[in-house]
Enzyme design. Structure first.
Site, short mmCIF file in Angstrom:
data_model
loop_
_atom_site.label_atom_id
_atom_site.label_comp_id
_atom_site.label_asym_id
_atom_site.label_seq_id
_atom_site.Cartn_x
_atom_site.Cartn_y
_atom_site.Cartn_z
N THR A 124 0.85 -1.19 0.00
CA THR A 124 0.00 0.00 0.00
C THR A 124 0.88 1.24 0.00
OG1 THR A 124 -1.79 -1.15 1.14
CG2 THR A 124 -1.77 1.25 1.33
N ASN B 60 -6.35 -9.70 -7.31
CA ASN B 60 -6.42 -10.40 -6.04
C ASN B 60 -7.79 -11.00 -5.74
OD1 ASN B 60 -6.80 -7.45 -5.88
ND2 ASN B 60 -7.48 -7.89 -3.81
N GLN C 71 0.30 -9.98 -6.09
CA GLN C 71 -0.18 -11.37 -6.13
C GLN C 71 0.71 -12.28 -6.99
OE1 GLN C 71 -2.47 -12.74 -4.30
NE2 GLN C 71 -3.41 -10.91 -3.41
N SER D 73 4.69 -7.21 -1.65
CA SER D 73 4.48 -7.30 -0.21
C SER D 73 4.83 -8.69 0.29
CB SER D 73 3.00 -6.99 0.06
OG SER D 73 2.77 -6.88 1.42
N ALA D 74 5.65 -8.78 1.34
CA ALA D 74 6.18 -10.09 1.77
C ALA D 74 5.11 -11.04 2.29
CB ALA D 74 7.24 -9.88 2.84
N HIS D 75 4.06 -10.48 2.90
CA HIS D 75 3.11 -11.40 3.55
C HIS D 75 2.24 -12.17 2.56
CE1 HIS D 75 -0.84 -9.10 3.54
NE2 HIS D 75 -0.02 -8.10 3.28
N THR E 143 14.17 4.22 10.82
CA THR E 143 15.04 3.06 11.06
C THR E 143 14.41 1.81 10.45
OG1 THR E 143 15.81 4.11 13.06
CG2 THR E 143 16.21 1.74 12.88
N CYS F 208 -18.66 -4.91 3.34
CA CYS F 208 -19.75 -4.29 4.08
C CYS F 208 -19.57 -2.78 4.01
CB CYS F 208 -19.71 -4.78 5.51
SG CYS F 208 -21.32 -4.77 6.25
N1 PLP Z 1 -2.30 -4.87 -4.05
C1 PLP Z 1 -2.89 -6.08 -4.12
C2 PLP Z 1 -3.19 -6.67 -5.46
C3 PLP Z 1 -3.21 -6.78 -2.97
O1 PLP Z 1 -3.79 -7.98 -3.04
C4 PLP Z 1 -2.92 -6.19 -1.71
C5 PLP Z 1 -3.31 -6.86 -0.46
O2 PLP Z 1 -4.34 -7.48 -0.37
C6 PLP Z 1 -2.28 -4.93 -1.69
C7 PLP Z 1 -2.00 -4.31 -2.88
C8 PLP Z 1 -1.91 -4.28 -0.40
O3 PLP Z 1 -0.82 -4.93 0.17
P1 PLP Z 1 -0.31 -4.62 1.66
O4 PLP Z 1 -1.13 -5.46 2.55
O5 PLP Z 1 1.12 -5.00 1.68
O6 PLP Z 1 -0.49 -3.17 1.87
#
Ligand code: PLP
Length: 374
Positions: free
Chosen positions: A71, A151, A179, A199-201, A237, A327
């Protein structure tokens, strides 16, 4: 049994990632900006991670910056491009993630940027002919922002073609690759990508860490002010353990990419087959033949009282999935993506999203429970 089929939302961390991070939490606590041994040690961990990211996407070291999440990376690119590249027009699609859509809407309002949303077909493919026509017709400073893989419904753009169009008309191309990083090979050079976010997660790394690729052709100034970290781009940091966790997760994903793809596509195919065999009037959203994300299966269920509460009923049975709705002001509405593909309002969308760590037993259990619930 607890089943997690929501891997497009976030993923579990692998043991290797946890181990690396725990070691750093315990041992490597120095501030990377310090010039002494403790500082130099953590600094080297960050630079090692940068190397791994750069190599993975075929970028140079000076083009990779760590951020707190995708984000932030997307905000950084879009806002800075308007501010410093004098972008006057952004061409995007109505099916982008909210962190892109809300940012361009903010820029339209505050900076009077023209925003053009490409038409998408009923499978979510943005119209690349329209993109080429728009770029041919007008010469206002333009940025194209299109995600690599959606996503919610899994539709993928033709990265090569999009990059070629942008190159032909000499406009920067921003690609949200959240993704797809770690799941598909990405070469920013051959795809003509100017900016990319990840994004790592989403690939079994920690939450709260991502990266942005910014091409040397479009160097942007500081996004967060107050320190020289990330070569003056992003003060603060660094989250050393998370950066090292991102690196490890990326390394493992890339190493196992083919094997993971095979596992995931098997699960997806099996799930499709079993759903079609056991539930009447079911259909699938997004591309199904090619240009789709293997880990996402967006299913459209027929209307009915049983399907209304599907996510909750699956949850009660130990299965975590996402719905294609959000929602808003207490009313459940189809998400912006589901609306953009003109999915019939009375039907219910559920997203199953897989990881290589899911099993056929989990899939069979889910089908069993779905049959009971519906
Ligand atoms: N872009 C896409 C396509 C995503 O699926 C997501 C998270 O669901 C994001 C951006 C946002 O990622 P982050 O959670 O690292 O901000």
């Amino acid at each position: 049994m607890r089943v997690y089929f929501d891997n497009a939302s976030t993923t579990s961390m692998t043991d290797e990632v946890v181990e690396v991070m725990c070691r750093i939490f315990k041992e490597d606590f120095g501030n990377p900006s310090s010039i002494h041994w403790h500082g130099r040690k953590t600094k080297s961990l960050i630079e090692q991670a940068r190397k791994t990211v750069a190599k993975t996407i075929n970028a140079s070291l000076s083009e990779v910056f760590f951020t707190s999440c995708a984000t932030e990376a997307n905000n950084m690119v879009l806002k800075n491009a308007v501010e410093y590249l004098h972008i006057k027009r952004i061409i995007t699609s109505p099916t982008e993630h909210h962190c892109v859509l809300h940012t361009v809407q903010y820029l339209a309002k505050s900076r009077h940027i023209e925003v053009i949303y490409l038409h998408v077909d009923h499978k979510g493919n943005p119209d690349t002919d329209q993109l080429a026509n728009l770029l041919e017709e007008e010469s206002a400073e333009t940025l194209v922002s299109l995600m690599h893989g959606n996503n919610e419904i899994g539709t993928m753009i033709d990265l090569q073609l999009t990059g070629e169009i942008c190159k032909k008309y000499k406009v920067p191309f921003h690609c949200d690759a959240v993704q797809t990083i770690g799941k598909y090979p990405i070469d920013i050079q051959s795809s003509n990508i100017s900016f990319l976010s990840a994004s790592a997660h989403k690939f079994h790394g920690p939450k709260g860490i991502g990266f942005v690729y910014i091409s040397n052709d479009y160097m942007l100034p500081a996004y967060i002010h107050g320190g020289a970290q990330e070569r003056n781009m992003r003060a603060g940091t660094e989250n050393v353990a998370a950066i090292a966790g991102l690196e490890k997760a990326l390394e493992v994903s890339v190493k196992d990419m083919d094997k993971n793809y095979k596992n995931i596509i098997n699960l997806r195919n099996l799930m499709k087959q079993q759903l079609s065999n056991s539930i009447n009037d079911i259909s699938f959203n997004g591309n199904q033949d090619d240009h789709f994300l293997a880990h996402i299966l967006s299913v459209s269920f027929p209307p009915g009282p049983k399907t209304e509460m599907l996510v909750m009923n699956l949850d009660i049975n130990g299965i975590s999935v996402s719905s294609g709705s959000a929602c808003s002001a207490g009313i459940e509405e189809d998400s912006h993506v589901i609306q953009a593909i003109k999915h019939p309002k009375e039907r219910k969308t559920i997203r199953f999203s897989f990881s290589p760590y899911n099993t056929i037993e989990e899939l069979n259990y889910t089908i069993e429970k779905l049959k009971e619930v519906i």
